[in-house]
Write an enzyme that holds these catalytic residues in place. Structure first.
Site, short mmCIF file in Angstrom:
data_model
loop_
_atom_site.label_atom_id
_atom_site.label_comp_id
_atom_site.label_asym_id
_atom_site.label_seq_id
_atom_site.Cartn_x
_atom_site.Cartn_y
_atom_site.Cartn_z
N ASN A 34 0.78 -1.25 0.03
CA ASN A 34 0.04 -0.16 -0.02
C ASN A 34 0.89 1.33 -0.06
OD1 ASN A 34 1.10 0.03 2.65
ND2 ASN A 34 -0.94 0.35 3.57
N ASP A 58 -3.93 -2.59 1.19
CA ASP A 58 -3.68 -2.48 2.47
C ASP A 58 -4.06 -3.92 3.07
OD1 ASP A 58 -3.59 -2.35 5.23
OD2 ASP A 58 -4.74 -0.39 5.29
N LEU A 79 5.93 -9.71 4.48
CA LEU A 79 6.90 -8.59 4.69
C LEU A 79 6.34 -7.31 4.86
CD1 LEU A 79 8.65 -10.69 3.04
CD2 LEU A 79 10.32 -9.10 2.70
N ASN A 105 -5.26 -12.03 7.85
CA ASN A 105 -5.58 -12.05 6.46
C ASN A 105 -4.78 -12.79 5.50
OD1 ASN A 105 -7.99 -10.49 7.30
ND2 ASN A 105 -7.13 -8.56 6.67
N TYR A 151 6.00 -1.84 17.27
CA TYR A 151 6.76 -2.92 16.33
C TYR A 151 7.06 -4.21 16.95
CZ TYR A 151 10.15 -4.33 12.83
OH TYR A 151 10.86 -5.13 12.08
N ARG A 192 16.72 5.39 9.65
CA ARG A 192 17.80 4.30 10.04
C ARG A 192 19.23 4.78 9.88
NH1 ARG A 192 14.71 -1.21 8.38
NH2 ARG A 192 14.24 0.15 6.28
N1 UDP Z 1 21.13 5.64 15.38
C1 UDP Z 1 22.07 7.07 15.53
N2 UDP Z 1 21.94 8.03 14.75
C2 UDP Z 1 20.97 7.95 13.67
C3 UDP Z 1 20.09 6.91 13.29
C4 UDP Z 1 20.41 5.81 14.18
O1 UDP Z 1 23.13 6.77 16.05
O2 UDP Z 1 20.90 8.89 12.76
C5 UDP Z 1 21.42 4.75 16.37
C6 UDP Z 1 20.23 4.26 16.93
O3 UDP Z 1 19.97 5.01 18.15
C7 UDP Z 1 20.55 2.75 17.30
C8 UDP Z 1 21.38 2.40 16.03
O4 UDP Z 1 21.75 3.70 15.22
O5 UDP Z 1 21.38 2.74 18.33
C9 UDP Z 1 20.38 1.58 15.16
O6 UDP Z 1 19.45 2.44 14.66
P1 UDP Z 1 18.35 1.93 13.46
O7 UDP Z 1 17.22 3.02 13.63
O8 UDP Z 1 19.00 1.86 12.31
O9 UDP Z 1 17.73 0.73 13.86
P2 UDP Z 1 17.48 -0.21 15.22
O10 UDP Z 1 18.52 -1.15 15.22
O11 UDP Z 1 17.44 0.71 16.68
O12 UDP Z 1 16.07 -0.76 14.98
#
Ligand code: UDP
Length: 314
Positions: A34, A58, A79, A105, A151, A192
């Site tokens: 979606n 969705d 996924l 679903n 999550y 991320r």
């Molecule tokens: N992190 C960071 N700076 C950023 C984004 C993430 O230092 O700009 C850190 C975040 O706090 C975590 C790790 O990188 O400790 C991985 O974060 P991500 O969001 O990639 O995924 P997570 O493993 O936490 O689900």
């Protein structure tokens, strides 16, 4: 008859790589997305392929089968779910609901079609782990009210739902727990750590390290993850859950330094507050995946990062 599969979340980061692999192996692929966090550009190149079909839908809503030909579908890869902490904290209810109603679903569809059902769970089921590295037998340390709970608890509920469906309806189910994965086709703004650091480094902006940067993660290149997923679907009589990831572990500070080095950037690190409930360590124990699936990541960290940087640069 070619193999026919449904991939929910097929326009997402890992989903689109999985669609590509399946198409390359001669599958007919029905991608359901979606676009809440997936991206049309990830699947643009498949739209002309007669073995690829996109259904914009969705999955929390029941699929209206009229006009939809699912006949012959033998595998469903589930996924669909926002996976970046920034994304899922922006849309927590959608995240919970896709793991619950969306998974239900798709399980109902698997029962109806007598298809195998592979579900992508997560290392987040271990929360902020008190056992290190994490084995599948560990029950986890999750704050069920915290900002990541939409999550984490959604995925934990999904695992319970799936194992109970397997018992009740005899559907063949498979659960993989995906650890941090990276590579081309991640959204630059998904929040991320790897897309953030690479785009910051390429733009010469400060690299935003959260906390002191000594928290750790273990990063798996996307082609290795897809190898694990396809090995899992092919393995008879093994439902999992099984960890998939690369057990090489790095601090976030070391990751920032590595990305600055590989991009040749002049960016400096800028320290920001650590988000609540951010896991302090994470590393998969992949003994079970090795034993059952012959899984062993092949792409080294520097090689994978270089490919990812190249993709973001273009
Ligand atoms: N992190 C960071 N700076 C950023 C984004 C993430 O230092 O700009 C850190 C975040 O706090 C975590 C790790 O990188 O400790 C991985 O974060 P991500 O969001 O990639 O995924 P997570 O493993 O936490 O689900």
């Amino acid at each position: 008859m070619p193999n026919k599969a449904i991939v929910t979340g097929g326009a997402g980061f890992i989903g689109s790589h999985l669609c590509e692999r399946l198409l390359g192996s001669g599958y007919e692929v029905i991608c359901i997305d979606n676009f809440i966090t997936g991206d049309r550009s990830n699947i643009e190149e498949f739209l002309d392929n007669e073995n690829f079909r996109l259904i914009e839908h969705d999955i929390t809503q029941p699929l209206i089968p009229e006009g939809l030909d699912f006949h012959g579908v033998k595998e469903i890869y589930n996924l669909a779910c926002p996976a970046s902490p920034v994304d899922y904290q922006n849309i927590p209810l959608e995240t919970l609901w896709v793991s619950a109603a969306g998974t239900k679903n798709m399980l109902d569809l698997a029962v109806e079609l007598k298809a195998k059902f592979l579900h992508t769970s997560t290392s987040e089921v271990y929360g902020d782990p008190l056992e290190h590295p994490q084995r599948e037998s560990y029950w986890g340390n999750v704050n069920c009210m915290g900002p990541r709970s939409c999550y984490d608890e959604g995925k934990r509920f999904g695992e319970s739902l799936i194992s109970n469906y397997a018992h009740k309806y005899g559907v063949s189910t498979k659960i993989i727990r995906i650890f941090n994965t990276y590579g081309p086709k991640m959204r630059a703004n998904d929040g991320r750590v790897i897309p953030n650091f690479i785009t910051q480094a390429l733009e010469g902006k400060p690299i935003t390290v959260y906390g002191d940067g000594y928290q750790t993660r273990s990063f798996c290149y996307v082609s290795d993850m897809v190898d694990g997923i396809t090995a899992m679907i092919g393995r008879e009589r093994f439902a999992g859950p099984v960890n998939l990831g690369n057990p090489e572990e790095y601090s976030i500070k070391a990751l920032a330094e590595k990305i600055v080095e590989l991009t040749g950037s002049k960016s400096k690190v800028s320290y920001k507050d650590l988000p609540q409930d951010d896991p302090k360590v994470r590393r998969p124990d992949i003994s079970l995946a090795k034993e059952k699936l012959g899984f062993s990541p092949k792409v080294g960290f520097e090689e994978g990062l270089k490919k990812t940087i190249e993709w973001f640069s273009s």
